[in-house]
Design an enzyme around this catalytic site. Structure first.
Site, PDB file in Angstrom:
ATOM      1  CB  THR A 108      -0.901   0.030   1.236  1.00 33.72           C
ATOM      2  OG1 THR A 108      -0.078   0.143   2.424  1.00 33.72           O
ATOM      3  CG2 THR A 108      -1.747  -1.225   1.325  1.00 33.72           C
ATOM      4  CG  ASP A 200      16.160   0.790   0.656  1.00 29.38           C
ATOM      5  OD1 ASP A 200      16.832   1.141   1.647  1.00 29.38           O
ATOM      6  OD2 ASP A 200      14.994   0.390   0.742  1.00 29.38           O
ATOM      7  CG  ASP A 203      18.139  -2.355   1.467  1.00 25.03           C
ATOM      8  OD1 ASP A 203      18.030  -2.689   2.645  1.00 25.03           O
ATOM      9  OD2 ASP A 203      17.300  -2.634   0.590  1.00 25.03           O
TER      10      ASP A 203
END
Length: 209
Positions: A108, A200, A203
């Site tokens: 979502t 990211d 990460d």
């Protein structure tokens, strides 16, 4: 709309380019991020209040400016926000640190808060909320919701990169919170990542790709 400041200093832009490079090592990404966060901290603290105090130099007494009021709070949106806070603390080692744990639901793209810890007197301090990416804007909005609920009234948001969608979302929810960033990129992709972006940030910072 919130006031948006894009930090276009050549050193900021140079170091941001280094972070964008796909094959940069985890260790070097971490180091450059620390350096860049210090530079961005100069911009977001440019208008901190000061007061004149009496000091003595080796030659004579004088009135000199020092920071006024209570110490800053750096509010890190976990986990990637810690990469910015580490460098900012090099510049302002006396700052307090708040932590807001938020993860993004990958289906979502909504924010899910799982942790909150902050100084008790947020309403008496300038609070700088930090997260490397302002993508959908959902995490930043939720973090600021939580900080305001605990009494914070003077807030700023600092990130490395922003998407137009994230700026619009945060501005609509919190028009009183100015945004500071090194760049506003083109758009979000279908997965909610900033393009061209830098991937990211969490990460890449922690080697968990």
């Amino acid at each position: 709309m919130a006031e948006v400041t894009v930090c276009d200093h050549p050193l900021v832009q140079h170091k941001l380019t280094l972070l964008r490079e796909k094959h940069r090592s985890t260790a070097n990404f971490r180091q450059v991020l620390r350096e860049l966060s210090l530079l961005l901290a100069y911009e977001v603290t440019r208008d901190l209040p000061v007061e004149l105090v009496e000091i003595e130099t080796p030659l004579k007494a004088m009135q000199a400016p020092m920071l006024a009021g209570k110490k800053l709070v750096f509010a890190s949106i976990l986990r990637a926000g810690n990469g910015l806070v580490d460098g900012m603390l090099d510049l302002v080692p006396s700052a307090r640190v708040a932590h807001v744990g938020i993860y993004r639901d990958h289906d979502t793209l909504e924010a899910r808060r799982y942790f909150f810890k902050a100084p008790a007197d947020l309403g008496e301090r300038i609070v700088i909320v930090v997260d490397p990416m302002l993508a959908t804007g959902n995490s930043a909005t939720d973090a600021i919701d939580a900080l305001k609920a605990e009494g914070a009234v003077d807030l700023r948001f600092l990130c490395l990169l922003a998407a137009p969608e994230g700026v619009a979302r945060l501005s609509a929810a919190h028009p009183d919170v100015p945004i500071f960033t090194a760049a506003i990129d083109h758009r979000l992709n279908e997965n909610g990542y900033i393009e061209p972006g830098l991937g990211d940030a969490g990460d890449r910072l922690y080697g968990t790709k």
